[in-house]
Design an enzyme around this catalytic site. Structure first.
Site, short mmCIF file in Angstrom:
data_model
loop_
_atom_site.label_atom_id
_atom_site.label_comp_id
_atom_site.label_asym_id
_atom_site.label_seq_id
_atom_site.Cartn_x
_atom_site.Cartn_y
_atom_site.Cartn_z
N ASP A 155 46.07 36.46 37.58
CA ASP A 155 47.49 36.84 37.68
C ASP A 155 48.25 35.64 38.24
O ASP A 155 47.67 34.59 38.51
CB ASP A 155 47.66 38.08 38.58
CG ASP A 155 47.25 37.80 40.03
OD1 ASP A 155 46.23 37.11 40.22
OD2 ASP A 155 47.93 38.25 40.97
N HIS A 469 39.47 37.19 32.30
CA HIS A 469 40.74 37.86 32.59
C HIS A 469 41.63 36.83 33.27
O HIS A 469 41.66 36.71 34.49
CB HIS A 469 40.48 39.07 33.50
CG HIS A 469 41.70 39.89 33.77
ND1 HIS A 469 42.11 40.91 32.94
CD2 HIS A 469 42.60 39.86 34.78
CE1 HIS A 469 43.20 41.47 33.43
NE2 HIS A 469 43.52 40.85 34.56
N ASP A 514 31.76 39.97 29.46
CA ASP A 514 32.64 38.84 29.14
C ASP A 514 33.77 39.34 28.24
O ASP A 514 33.82 39.00 27.06
CB ASP A 514 31.83 37.72 28.48
CG ASP A 514 32.71 36.52 28.14
OD1 ASP A 514 33.82 36.41 28.71
OD2 ASP A 514 32.29 35.71 27.29
N GLU A 523 37.48 38.30 36.01
CA GLU A 523 38.67 37.53 36.39
C GLU A 523 38.24 36.21 37.05
O GLU A 523 37.04 36.01 37.30
CB GLU A 523 39.56 38.36 37.34
CG GLU A 523 40.92 37.70 37.58
CD GLU A 523 41.98 38.61 38.20
OE1 GLU A 523 41.69 39.80 38.45
OE2 GLU A 523 43.10 38.12 38.43
#
Ligand code: G3I
Ligand code: 9MR
Ligand code: ZN
Length: 541
Positions: A155, A469, A514, A523
């Site tokens: 993020d 991610h 994965d 992530e």
């Protein structure tokens, strides 16, 4: 070429240093195997895979084949009748040279607020992101510069405590192993005077300075949007308002710790910057003194981004006191450190929530003659006791690492690498090669010698993570993910929908996929990369 099959003979997919123990793991079956030189196709070694361990965490029987006798530099693979060969691996003096550079470069890719230019970022170039000012959550009409630093993870949030942990690992790596960083990456600012690792850490340190409230010295816990953007949003397209969350004691303690460290490390390169770091550390320390008991941080109701909750702030205060003492020699910090050392919290952990280990190692690095010798002896004993526990644990594990079944939590690869870092610090203190060997086993696990035959680092290994991610890797048009990133790894808690649907009933170390949707196993974060870079630094000299 990236191979998608899970092979049952697993090795470190990069390779092994010449003078190290070289072991391959054979899943399910032992017996005779051959090591082949890739170039000459000759069998250079015949051995037996023996000593099976019934491995609870992985759910398989694991045999080991020791081919340490191979000392000729080269590229090799392993064959055994009746099954697929292992991947190819390097035996050389410094097999992790490229890996080391790649892992440091990863921090450059995490940069926020600057263009990542094609000259340096290659295919993964993108425009500057998150340039707008941030709003103070509790005073929404106040806007402050929030630009710079590294994104935390997959993020685009920026979180003070985890950022400080990542910088702490890198500065410690540089402090102990400066030779590992002698070659430039290069970065846009490379000047051939300042080591690139310090240039890169300064990016985060300068952003962290923006997280300190000017009037109080307290540090905002984090800087994020209220919600996570969608997974395919490139950083420069993430235009929602960002907020400075309330201040926390854990963030302020970490900040004081890392700024005091930086004050010492940057002094020979830029004394003005170093003095600024020390001032910042002292201001944060004063806030801590004025706020002796503070509840742990929780997200304000509308904020759904990462919380990094941590009820215990004594370990962060302990680290801060240790670094302030070490960098200034001022006895007042020493007194507080000694008082905090009597409190009950772990003195030997290196996690983003548990910073006690950084306080302990900092104190020990003063040298016995400069500190309270009883406390020195006690802390050293604690460190060695924990290091011995890790070695013991590793000797019982099928893949020779120190994680127990219950340790395969969210970000288990951080534990793998923190434990390896911990062992190397024990090696620095004691010089016992058992610790070094055990640490290297952890790197072998990360780089593919595990039940899934998976290299958990993007861009490295012939069966590597391809779908992390990670928003830039998902949102760009490039097939390969941004390279040099460590993913979280197996998490038996099955904390996202994708793994809940696909991995029910799997053994702990196989609870990994994965797939880009699996944020709880796949992530990436800066503070999973950082202990790995520390470990690779040790083996890159
Ligand atoms: O410590 C307990 C342990 O005692 C217990 O046995 C175990 C059982 O599951 O749980 C452990 O706690 C876990 C904790 O991480 C340990 O660090 C929690 O279950 C687990 O949910 C928690 O995960 C954290 C996750 O955020 C969710 O809060 C990760 O550590 C943390 O790395 C991760 O951080 C996120 C940020 O919030 C947002 N940015 C991305 C980043 C990485 O995924
Ligand atoms: O992408 C988010 C990741 O960075 C966080 O670690 C994770 C846990 O907080 O949350 C991810 O965001 C997901 C959200 O929590 C639930 N909906 C799907 C989001 C991912 O696209
Ligand atoms: Zn950004």
């Amino acid at each position: 070429m990236v191979d998608s099959r899970i092979r049952s003979i697993t090795i470190n997919q990069i390779g092994y240093p010449i003078n190290s123990k070289k072991i391959a793991m054979f899943k399910g079956r032992g017996g005779e195997y051959r090591v082949i030189n890739d170039a000459t196709k000759e069998v250079v070694y015949r051995g037996q895979a023996v000593d099976p361990i019934k491995d609870e965490a992985s759910g398989v029987n694991v045999y080991t084949g020791d081919f340490s006798l191979i000392e000729e530099p080269g590229q090799y693979h392993i064959e055994q009748d009746g099954r697929e060969a292992s991947g190819s691996f390097l035996v050389s003096e410094l097999p992790y040279h490229k890996l080391h550079k790649g892992m440091l470069k990863a921090f450059y890719y995490f940069r926020c607020g600057v263009d990542l230019e094609e000259e340096f970022a290659g295919d993964w170039h993108h425009k500057a992101c998150h340039l707008a000012k941030g709003r103070i959550y509790q005073q929404p009409n106040t806007l402050l510069d929030s630009c710079g630093g590294w994104h935390d993870a997959g993020d685009y949030g920026k979180y003070s405590g985890p950022g400080a942990k990542a910088v702490a690992d890198l500065l410690l790596a540089y402090e102990l192993y400066p030779e590992a960083f002698s070659e430039p990456i290069p970065l846009p600012e490379t000047d051939n005077l300042t080591p690139d690792v310090l240039i890169e850490c300064r990016v985060e340190l300068e952003w962290l300075m923006k997280m300190q409230e000017a009037v109080s010295g307290g540090v905002f816990h984090k800087l994020t949007t209220l919600q996570f953007p969608a997974l395919d949003v490139m950083p420069e397209d993430d235009l929602s308002d960002v907020y400075f969350s309330p201040i926390s004691a854990t963030a302020t303690g970490c900040y004081a710790g890392v700024m005091a460290t930086a004050a010492r490390i940057y002094m020979p390169f830029d004394s003005d910057f170093a003095e600024g770091c020390l001032k910042a550390a002292i201001a944060a320390w004063n806030w801590l003194e004025q706020n002796p008991s503070v509840p742990g941080f929780t997200n304000p109701t509308e904020m759904e981004t990462g919380e990094y909750g941590d009820e215990q702030d004594l370990d962060e205060r302990y680290w801060a006191a240790a670094e302030l003492f070490r960098s200034t020699g001022d006895e007042s910090y020493h007194r507080v450190f000694q008082a905090l050392a009597k409190e009950s919290f772990s003195k030997v952990k290196l996690g983003w929530a548990d910073m006690g280990g950084y306080g302990t190692i900092s104190y020990l690095m003063n040298g016995e003659e400069h500190v309270n010798d009883n406390l020195y002896a006690e802390l050293k004993r604690k460190w060695l006791q924990e290091a011995n526990r890790l070695v013991q644990q590793g000797s019982q594990d099928g893949y020779h690492i120190s994680l127990r079944t219950e340790d395969y939590i969210w970000g288990s690869n951080m534990l793998v690498m923190n434990n390896a870092m911990f062992l190397l610090l024990a090696y620095v203190l004691m010089g016992d090669p058992v610790f070094e060997t055990c640490a290297l086993n952890h790197l072998h696990y990360l780089m593919g010698r595990n039940v899934l035959d998976m290299s958990y680092v993007t861009g490295f290994g012939d069966h590597q993570v391809m779908n992390p991610h990670h928003r830039p890797s998902v949102g760009d048009d490039v097939m390969a993910p941004v390279p040099g990133l460590v993913v979280g790894g197996p998490n038996r808690g099955l904390h996202d929908d994708y793994v809940r649907e696909h991995l029910q009933g799997k053994p702990a170390a196989q609870c990994f996929v994965d797939h880009e949707d699996s944020y709880s196993t796949n992530e990436v974060t800066i503070y999973w990369n950082s202990p790995t870079l520390f470990v690779v630094s040790h083996f890159n000299r």
